[in-house]
Scaffold this motif. Structure first.
Motif, PDB file in Angstrom:
ATOM      1  N   UNK A  41       0.406  -1.481   0.026  1.00 21.84           N
ATOM      2  CA  UNK A  41       0.183  -0.005  -0.057  1.00 21.84           C
ATOM      3  C   UNK A  41       0.858   1.441  -0.043  1.00 21.84           C
ATOM      4  N   UNK A  42       1.913   1.389  -1.146  1.00 21.40           N
ATOM      5  CA  UNK A  42       3.154   2.337  -0.922  1.00 21.40           C
ATOM      6  C   UNK A  42       1.890   3.338  -0.996  1.00 21.40           C
ATOM      7  N   UNK A  43       1.210   4.125  -1.717  1.00 27.13           N
ATOM      8  CA  UNK A  43       0.567   5.335  -2.920  1.00 27.13           C
ATOM      9  C   UNK A  43      -0.560   5.582  -1.376  1.00 27.13           C
ATOM     10  N   UNK A  44      -0.800   4.822  -1.140  1.00 29.69           N
ATOM     11  CA  UNK A  44      -1.363   5.012  -0.042  1.00 29.69           C
ATOM     12  C   UNK A  44      -0.679   5.522   1.008  1.00 29.69           C
ATOM     13  N   UNK A  45       0.458   4.640   1.525  1.00 31.19           N
ATOM     14  CA  UNK A  45       1.101   5.654   2.963  1.00 31.19           C
ATOM     15  C   UNK A  45       1.902   6.876   2.981  1.00 31.19           C
ATOM     16  N   UNK A  46       2.432   6.641   1.417  1.00 31.78           N
ATOM     17  CA  UNK A  46       3.321   8.391   0.664  1.00 31.78           C
ATOM     18  C   UNK A  46       2.435   9.406   1.017  1.00 31.78           C
ATOM     19  N   UNK A  47       1.034   9.090   0.341  1.00 33.95           N
ATOM     20  CA  UNK A  47       0.027  10.461  -0.023  1.00 33.95           C
ATOM     21  C   UNK A  47      -0.332  10.560   1.326  1.00 33.95           C
ATOM     22  N   UNK A  48      -0.443   9.559   2.596  1.00 35.29           N
ATOM     23  CA  UNK A  48      -0.614  10.090   4.383  1.00 35.29           C
ATOM     24  C   UNK A  48       0.188  10.694   4.933  1.00 35.29           C
ATOM     25  N   UNK A  49       1.550  10.206   4.759  1.00 34.16           N
ATOM     26  CA  UNK A  49       2.323  10.516   5.735  1.00 34.16           C
ATOM     27  C   UNK A  49       3.483  11.757   5.343  1.00 34.16           C
ATOM     28  N   UNK A  50       3.625  12.107   2.761  1.00 32.46           N
ATOM     29  CA  UNK A  50       4.007  13.418   2.939  1.00 32.46           C
ATOM     30  C   UNK A  50       2.588  14.601   3.254  1.00 32.46           C
ATOM     31  N   UNK A  51       1.120  13.998   3.256  1.00 30.35           N
ATOM     32  CA  UNK A  51       0.372  15.400   3.204  1.00 30.35           C
ATOM     33  C   UNK A  51       0.228  15.393   5.350  1.00 30.35           C
ATOM     34  N   UNK A  52       1.174  14.652   5.424  1.00 33.22           N
ATOM     35  CA  UNK A  52       1.401  14.497   7.646  1.00 33.22           C
ATOM     36  C   UNK A  52       2.181  16.225   7.596  1.00 33.22           C
ATOM     37  N   UNK A 177       9.477  11.693  -1.405  1.00 29.92           N
ATOM     38  CA  UNK A 177       9.595  10.399  -0.336  1.00 29.92           C
ATOM     39  C   UNK A 177      10.079   9.472  -0.789  1.00 29.92           C
ATOM     40  N   UNK A 178       9.121   8.786  -2.088  1.00 32.23           N
ATOM     41  CA  UNK A 178       8.989   7.561  -2.092  1.00 32.23           C
ATOM     42  C   UNK A 178      10.295   6.805  -2.515  1.00 32.23           C
ATOM     43  N   UNK A 179      11.174   8.235  -3.362  1.00 31.12           N
ATOM     44  CA  UNK A 179      12.612   7.409  -3.506  1.00 31.12           C
ATOM     45  C   UNK A 179      13.467   7.383  -2.997  1.00 31.12           C
ATOM     46  N   UNK A 180      13.640   8.852  -2.059  1.00 27.90           N
ATOM     47  CA  UNK A 180      14.520   8.784  -1.189  1.00 27.90           C
ATOM     48  C   UNK A 180      14.461   8.352   0.323  1.00 27.90           C
ATOM     49  N   UNK A 181      12.703   8.020   0.797  1.00 29.08           N
ATOM     50  CA  UNK A 181      12.847   7.500   1.896  1.00 29.08           C
ATOM     51  C   UNK A 181      11.762   6.087   2.096  1.00 29.08           C
ATOM     52  N   UNK A 182      10.891   5.637   1.140  1.00 29.94           N
ATOM     53  CA  UNK A 182      10.141   4.250   1.260  1.00 29.94           C
ATOM     54  C   UNK A 182      11.743   3.550   0.288  1.00 29.94           C
ATOM     55  N   UNK A 183      12.149   3.441  -0.373  1.00 29.73           N
ATOM     56  CA  UNK A 183      12.741   2.277  -1.299  1.00 29.73           C
ATOM     57  C   UNK A 183      13.577   2.332  -0.411  1.00 29.73           C
ATOM     58  N   UNK A 184      14.770   3.146  -0.517  1.00 24.65           N
ATOM     59  CA  UNK A 184      15.864   2.250   0.724  1.00 24.65           C
ATOM     60  C   UNK A 184      15.664   1.922   2.187  1.00 24.65           C
ATOM     61  N   UNK A 185      14.221   2.812   2.882  1.00 27.26           N
ATOM     62  CA  UNK A 185      13.357   2.056   4.210  1.00 27.26           C
ATOM     63  C   UNK A 185      13.294   0.327   3.487  1.00 27.26           C
ATOM     64  N   UNK A 186      12.734  -0.177   2.479  1.00 22.94           N
ATOM     65  CA  UNK A 186      12.553  -1.089   2.371  1.00 22.94           C
ATOM     66  C   UNK A 186      13.842  -2.108   1.219  1.00 22.94           C
ATOM     67  N   UNK A 187      14.864  -1.486   1.274  1.00 23.76           N
ATOM     68  CA  UNK A 187      15.806  -2.747   0.675  1.00 23.76           C
ATOM     69  C   UNK A 187      16.558  -2.603   2.301  1.00 23.76           C
ATOM     70  N   UNK A 188      16.505  -1.671   2.758  1.00 26.43           N
ATOM     71  CA  UNK A 188      17.927  -1.813   4.131  1.00 26.43           C
ATOM     72  C   UNK A 188      17.338  -2.201   5.370  1.00 26.43           C
ATOM     73  N   UNK A 189      16.034  -2.670   5.134  1.00 25.45           N
ATOM     74  CA  UNK A 189      15.901  -3.155   7.023  1.00 25.45           C
ATOM     75  C   UNK A 189      15.383  -4.434   6.321  1.00 25.45           C
TER      76      UNK A 189
END
Length: 356
Positions: A41-52, A177-189
């Motif tokens: 649900x990356x698209x939903x989370x990105x919209x929510x987090x960035x909007x926050x 946000x998607x490419x600098x936060x979300x993708x690295x998070x999914x790669x490193x975790x």
């Protein structure tokens, strides 16, 4: 020939046992489910987090700004064009600060002209969260517009023509946000989780005495370590590939998937080898996990000193804006993983089996 086949079969059995044991680890399963949720649900989370965190969410908020000083008229002309800003002028800075203390305005700008003709502006904003963020963003945009107008006004007086400023592109915060936060998070975790699994696996085997039972099989201690190391290290690249596929299904295009998986493989091998080395040195689970966590934090800190941070390398690969430095660091992480594995194998060969 039979000994080699028996040894290979025993190593494979140990690896399968290692992977099967992960299903009983509730913490690991929960971490995997969280990553799956983020990727699905990356698209939903990105919209929510960035909007926050995006100040644009407060567009209906009216910001009251008090002005005082020599450049009040010029600043007021710029801020007055913003519908979200209400400008109030005061005769001096003391009166403006009193109004700020009484909460009549949300921010105060005091401007003074210097000897060389430049305009110096001092801003006061509240020490809060949302109001401070909105005030800083609105004032910064206003000052940038004022600087642009002054440059246009005095460009004829310059000794040389000013450099052309490119038109600002309307980039979306969701993209960054998607490419600098979300993708690295999914790669490193997954990499960090794999290392933690390796530490727990060996320390528990040692404390429960099951490590001695494994040695009954026709395999050496090095074969046992290899089975656990490669089985655990293989989890991260598999997860990374799955997350990248899910991101693509959700409409997030990721470039250089093969290089990203290769990078994660190298980092996973290095981190898992590091965890295995700690577990071999310290059989106490708490102490080993503490040393592992401290080492990972230290490595992450040192990563910020590199010419290109690992997260930036992942982001550039995902976006497709690679350079020679980016490719070089991706290859370097793979070599780092191989070097870490060699060091662990040497450590296993030199350690006393009874101590393990």
């Amino acid at each position: 020939m039979s000994d080699d086949s028996g040894s290979s079969g025993a190593r494979l059995a140990i690896a399968k046992r290692e992977l099967a044991a992960l299903r009983s680890e509730k913490t690991i399963v929960l971490a995997l489910l969280i990553q799956l949720f983020v990727a699905s649900f990356s698209s939903f989370l990105v919209v929510g987090l960035v909007s926050l965190y995006d100040p644009g969410a407060g567009q209906t908020y009216q910001l009251g700004v008090g002005l005082a000083g020599d450049g009040s008229d010029e600043i007021g002309a710029v801020l007055g064009d913003d519908e979200g800003v209400v400008v109030r002028r005061y005769p001096d800075s003391a009166t403006a600060l009193d109004a700020f203390q009484d909460r009549e305005v949300d921010a105060v700008l005091v401007s003074n002209e210097t000897v060389n003709g430049t305009l110096r502006v001092r801003a006061m904003v509240p020490e809060e969260n949302i109001r401070t963020t909105i005030a800083v963003v609105q004032i910064r945009e206003g000052m940038e517009e004022l600087e642009h107008r002054l440059r246009l006004e005095y460009r004829d007086d310059l000794a040389a023509p000013p450099l052309h400023v490119p038109v600002r592109s309307g980039g979306s915060p969701y993209y960054g946000f998607t490419y600098t936060v979300l993708v690295p998070l999914l790669m490193f975790l997954p990499v960090f989780i794999s290392g933690s699994i390796a530490v727990d696996s060996l320390t528990e085997e040692s404390q429960r005495g099951t490590l001695e039972l494994l040695r009954v099989a026709p395999v050496s201690m090095g074969d046992i370590v290899d089975s656990k190391l490669f089985a655990t290290a293989s989890l991260a690249p598999v997860q990374a590939l799955a997350w990248l596929v899910l991101l693509g299904v959700n409409g997030t295009e990721v470039r250089n998937v093969s290089l990203l998986v290769l990078l994660v493989t190298g980092l996973s091998l290095a981190v898992v080898a590091f965890g295995v080395g700690i577990a071999l040195w310290s059989s106490d689970r708490r102490q080993a996990q503490f040393l592992y966590s401290t080492g990972i934090i230290g490595a992450a800190t040192l990563g910020g000193l590199l010419p290109e941070h690992p997260a930036n390398t992942v982001a550039r690969l995902a976006i497709g804006t690679t350079s020679r430095t980016t490719i070089a660091f991706a290859v370097l992480y793979v070599l780092l993983g191989l070097a870490a594995y060699v060091v662990v194998r040497l450590l296993v060969g030199r350690m006393d089996p009874e101590r393990i």
